[in-house]
Design a protein around this motif. Structure first.
Motif, PDB file in Angstrom:
ATOM      1  N   ARG A   1     -48.004 -22.168  -7.184  1.00 38.15           N
ATOM      2  CA  ARG A   1     -47.920 -21.102  -6.177  1.00 38.15           C
ATOM      3  C   ARG A   1     -46.506 -20.960  -5.653  1.00 38.15           C
ATOM      4  O   ARG A   1     -45.999 -19.854  -5.466  1.00 38.15           O
ATOM      5  CB  ARG A   1     -48.894 -21.395  -5.033  1.00 38.15           C
ATOM      6  CG  ARG A   1     -49.063 -20.216  -4.082  1.00 38.15           C
ATOM      7  CD  ARG A   1     -50.054 -20.516  -3.037  1.00 38.15           C
ATOM      8  NE  ARG A   1     -49.488 -21.503  -2.124  1.00 38.15           N
ATOM      9  CZ  ARG A   1     -50.089 -21.919  -1.028  1.00 38.15           C
ATOM     10  NH1 ARG A   1     -51.272 -21.469  -0.716  1.00 38.15           N
ATOM     11  NH2 ARG A   1     -49.510 -22.780  -0.235  1.00 38.15           N
TER      12      ARG A   1
ATOM     13  N   ARG B   1     -43.690 -21.724  -7.296  1.00 36.34           N
ATOM     14  CA  ARG B   1     -42.884 -21.086  -8.344  1.00 36.34           C
ATOM     15  C   ARG B   1     -43.124 -19.577  -8.377  1.00 36.34           C
ATOM     16  O   ARG B   1     -42.192 -18.790  -8.522  1.00 36.34           O
ATOM     17  CB  ARG B   1     -43.208 -21.691  -9.712  1.00 36.34           C
ATOM     18  CG  ARG B   1     -42.558 -23.038  -9.962  1.00 36.34           C
ATOM     19  CD  ARG B   1     -42.672 -23.449 -11.415  1.00 36.34           C
ATOM     20  NE  ARG B   1     -44.048 -23.567 -11.877  1.00 36.34           N
ATOM     21  CZ  ARG B   1     -44.769 -24.692 -11.828  1.00 36.34           C
ATOM     22  NH1 ARG B   1     -44.246 -25.792 -11.339  1.00 36.34           N
ATOM     23  NH2 ARG B   1     -46.009 -24.707 -12.271  1.00 36.34           N
ATOM     24  N   GLU B   2     -44.382 -19.170  -8.241  1.00 39.83           N
ATOM     25  CA  GLU B   2     -44.708 -17.737  -8.259  1.00 39.83           C
ATOM     26  C   GLU B   2     -44.072 -17.011  -7.077  1.00 39.83           C
ATOM     27  O   GLU B   2     -43.567 -15.901  -7.220  1.00 39.83           O
ATOM     28  CB  GLU B   2     -46.223 -17.546  -8.261  1.00 39.83           C
ATOM     29  CG  GLU B   2     -46.866 -17.952  -9.563  1.00 39.83           C
ATOM     30  CD  GLU B   2     -48.379 -17.989  -9.497  1.00 39.83           C
ATOM     31  OE1 GLU B   2     -48.960 -17.684  -8.428  1.00 39.83           O
ATOM     32  OE2 GLU B   2     -48.995 -18.341 -10.516  1.00 39.83           O
ATOM     33  N   ARG B   3     -44.072 -17.643  -5.927  1.00 40.44           N
ATOM     34  CA  ARG B   3     -43.435 -17.035  -4.745  1.00 40.44           C
ATOM     35  C   ARG B   3     -41.933 -16.876  -4.939  1.00 40.44           C
ATOM     36  O   ARG B   3     -41.350 -15.877  -4.553  1.00 40.44           O
ATOM     37  CB  ARG B   3     -43.709 -17.865  -3.492  1.00 40.44           C
ATOM     38  CG  ARG B   3     -45.090 -17.708  -2.957  1.00 40.44           C
ATOM     39  CD  ARG B   3     -45.257 -18.493  -1.683  1.00 40.44           C
ATOM     40  NE  ARG B   3     -46.585 -18.305  -1.139  1.00 40.44           N
ATOM     41  CZ  ARG B   3     -47.088 -19.022  -0.175  1.00 40.44           C
ATOM     42  NH1 ARG B   3     -46.377 -19.971   0.396  1.00 40.44           N
ATOM     43  NH2 ARG B   3     -48.300 -18.787   0.270  1.00 40.44           N
ATOM     44  N   ARG B   4     -41.311 -17.897  -5.540  1.00 41.40           N
ATOM     45  CA  ARG B   4     -39.867 -17.818  -5.792  1.00 41.40           C
ATOM     46  C   ARG B   4     -39.540 -16.696  -6.759  1.00 41.40           C
ATOM     47  O   ARG B   4     -38.543 -15.994  -6.588  1.00 41.40           O
ATOM     48  CB  ARG B   4     -39.353 -19.142  -6.354  1.00 41.40           C
ATOM     49  CG  ARG B   4     -39.282 -20.238  -5.326  1.00 41.40           C
ATOM     50  CD  ARG B   4     -38.705 -21.493  -5.941  1.00 41.40           C
ATOM     51  NE  ARG B   4     -38.891 -22.606  -5.037  1.00 41.40           N
ATOM     52  CZ  ARG B   4     -38.946 -23.852  -5.425  1.00 41.40           C
ATOM     53  NH1 ARG B   4     -38.825 -24.167  -6.701  1.00 41.40           N
ATOM     54  NH2 ARG B   4     -39.107 -24.820  -4.552  1.00 41.40           N
ATOM     55  N   ARG B   5     -40.361 -16.520  -7.785  1.00 40.97           N
ATOM     56  CA  ARG B   5     -40.126 -15.441  -8.766  1.00 40.97           C
ATOM     57  C   ARG B   5     -40.234 -14.063  -8.115  1.00 40.97           C
ATOM     58  O   ARG B   5     -39.457 -13.174  -8.440  1.00 40.97           O
ATOM     59  CB  ARG B   5     -41.156 -15.536  -9.897  1.00 40.97           C
ATOM     60  CG  ARG B   5     -40.763 -16.516 -10.946  1.00 40.97           C
ATOM     61  CD  ARG B   5     -41.704 -16.433 -12.130  1.00 40.97           C
ATOM     62  NE  ARG B   5     -42.021 -17.783 -12.505  1.00 40.97           N
ATOM     63  CZ  ARG B   5     -43.218 -18.248 -12.819  1.00 40.97           C
ATOM     64  NH1 ARG B   5     -44.249 -17.440 -12.851  1.00 40.97           N
ATOM     65  NH2 ARG B   5     -43.394 -19.500 -13.131  1.00 40.97           N
ATOM     66  N   THR B   6     -41.189 -13.899  -7.233  1.00 40.52           N
ATOM     67  CA  THR B   6     -41.365 -12.581  -6.607  1.00 40.52           C
ATOM     68  C   THR B   6     -40.255 -12.280  -5.613  1.00 40.52           C
ATOM     69  O   THR B   6     -39.944 -11.125  -5.376  1.00 40.52           O
ATOM     70  CB  THR B   6     -42.730 -12.482  -5.891  1.00 40.52           C
ATOM     71  OG1 THR B   6     -42.835 -13.494  -4.905  1.00 40.52           O
ATOM     72  CG2 THR B   6     -43.875 -12.591  -6.894  1.00 40.52           C
ATOM     73  N   ARG B   7     -39.633 -13.296  -5.051  1.00 40.01           N
ATOM     74  CA  ARG B   7     -38.523 -13.090  -4.111  1.00 40.01           C
ATOM     75  C   ARG B   7     -37.208 -12.801  -4.828  1.00 40.01           C
ATOM     76  O   ARG B   7     -36.323 -12.189  -4.284  1.00 40.01           O
ATOM     77  CB  ARG B   7     -38.325 -14.317  -3.220  1.00 40.01           C
ATOM     78  CG  ARG B   7     -39.453 -14.508  -2.239  1.00 40.01           C
ATOM     79  CD  ARG B   7     -39.201 -15.726  -1.393  1.00 40.01           C
ATOM     80  NE  ARG B   7     -40.350 -16.015  -0.564  1.00 40.01           N
ATOM     81  CZ  ARG B   7     -40.545 -17.142   0.061  1.00 40.01           C
ATOM     82  NH1 ARG B   7     -39.654 -18.104  -0.027  1.00 40.01           N
ATOM     83  NH2 ARG B   7     -41.616 -17.329   0.791  1.00 40.01           N
TER      84      ARG B   7
END
Length: 94
Positions: free
Chosen positions: A85, A87-93
């Motif tokens: 979760r 990693r996914e948040r970092r990608r979307t930012r």
């Protein structure tokens, strides 16, 4: 919710009450966390408050821990899902 010392548990649940069996080391840790969160909370309620807060946060996160067959497996599943979760948040930012 209530905290009790380790004992043999019945095979069939007697009610809707959830029972957590914790070691003395775990109880000590929860006590320290409870005091850190709210030093004014009575000791009798602190442990239950910490456990309830953790369960609520996992429920809110959507992370499914029901497949875990042991404490160790639960820890691995939770850690893996939280890292995923994050990693996914970092990608979307980015």
């Amino acid at each position: 919710m209530k905290l009790v010392g380790a004992k043999e548990l019945p095979t069939e649940p007697e009610s809707d009450i959830v029972v957590f069996v914790l070691s003395q080391e775990q109880l000590d840790y929860i006590g320290r966390i409870s005091r850190d969160i709210n030093p004014d909370m009575p000791v009798a309620f602190g442990g239950a408050h910490v456990v309830r807060t953790l369960l609520e946060r996992f429920e809110e996160s959507g992370i499914d821990l029901t497949d875990a067959a042991s404490e160790e497996e639960l820890t691995h599943i939770a850690a893996r899902k939280l890292r995923q979760r994050d990693r996914e948040r970092r990608r979307t930012r980015a």
